[in-house]
Design a protein around this motif. Structure first.
Motif, PDB file in Angstrom:
ATOM      1  N   LYS A  71       0.275  -5.748   1.442  1.00  0.00           N
ATOM      2  CA  LYS A  71      -0.500  -6.472   2.459  1.00  0.00           C
ATOM      3  C   LYS A  71       0.351  -6.799   3.683  1.00  0.00           C
ATOM      4  CE  LYS A  71      -4.081  -8.507  -0.402  1.00  0.00           C
ATOM      5  NZ  LYS A  71      -4.768  -9.713  -0.823  1.00  0.00           N
ATOM      6  N   THR A  75      -0.417  -5.267   7.431  1.00  0.00           N
ATOM      7  CA  THR A  75      -0.661  -6.176   8.554  1.00  0.00           C
ATOM      8  C   THR A  75       0.321  -5.909   9.684  1.00  0.00           C
ATOM      9  OG1 THR A  75      -1.470  -7.856   7.016  1.00  0.00           O
ATOM     10  CG2 THR A  75      -0.843  -8.603   9.219  1.00  0.00           C
ATOM     11  N   ARG A  78      -0.391  -2.632  11.620  1.00  0.00           N
ATOM     12  CA  ARG A  78      -1.561  -2.740  12.507  1.00  0.00           C
ATOM     13  C   ARG A  78      -1.228  -3.529  13.766  1.00  0.00           C
ATOM     14  NH1 ARG A  78      -4.846  -3.347   7.438  1.00  0.00           N
ATOM     15  NH2 ARG A  78      -5.871  -1.332   7.213  1.00  0.00           N
TER      16      ARG A  78
END
Length: 149
Positions: A71, A75, A78
């Motif tokens: 995760k 994140t 992006r």
């Protein structure tokens, strides 16, 4: 294969086409945009950071959601990609890359159709795809598209 005057003419035409392509305004704009991205220290730094993060991302993707940093890395990548894409120099480079690809697609279609209208040419732009066949999918649907190929 014996070399005939026809083959020599073809090779000379290919060389001429290559020269025209390499000295076209579109390719010149691409080279300028590429130079602008990698000669500006701030932009080059963001691109380099994104590349390093992308390597980490690819390593994490090997294990998928079972990786402990899945995760976090998703994140971060992006956020960094968004930061990079918002830079005007990067946006110009991407637009220039698309223009070069469109030019290559157009040349490919012209050369292929000079040989035969039945040659299927893979292209990246949907506009060119619709110009190559009645179904626009390259007839790779196994006859399910009901086109007249």
């Amino acid at each position: 294969m014996q070399m005939s005057s026809d083959w020599i003419d073809i090779f000379e035409s290919v060389d001429e086409l290559n020269e025209l392509f390499m000295h076209s305004a579109i390719v010149s704009a691409y080279h300028k945009a590429h130079q602008d991205v990698y000669s500006t220290p701030e932009v080059a730094k963001v691109v380099h950071e994104f590349s390093r993060l992308k390597e980490t991302y690819e390593e994490v993707q090997r294990f998928g959601k079972y990786h402990p940093d899945y995760k976090t890395i998703n994140t971060q990548i992006r956020i960094k990609k968004r930061e990079m894409d918002l830079l005007p120099q990067v946006a110009e480079l991407k637009a220039a890359e698309n223009d070069v690809q469109d030019l290559l697609d157009e040349i490919s279609l012209l050369v292929a159709h000079a040989v035969s209208q039945d040659i299927k040419v893979p292209v990246s732009n949907p506009f060119f795809q619709s110009a190559t066949g009645s179904c626009g999918t390259g007839c790779g649907t196994g006859g399910g598209c009901a086109c007249s190929a």
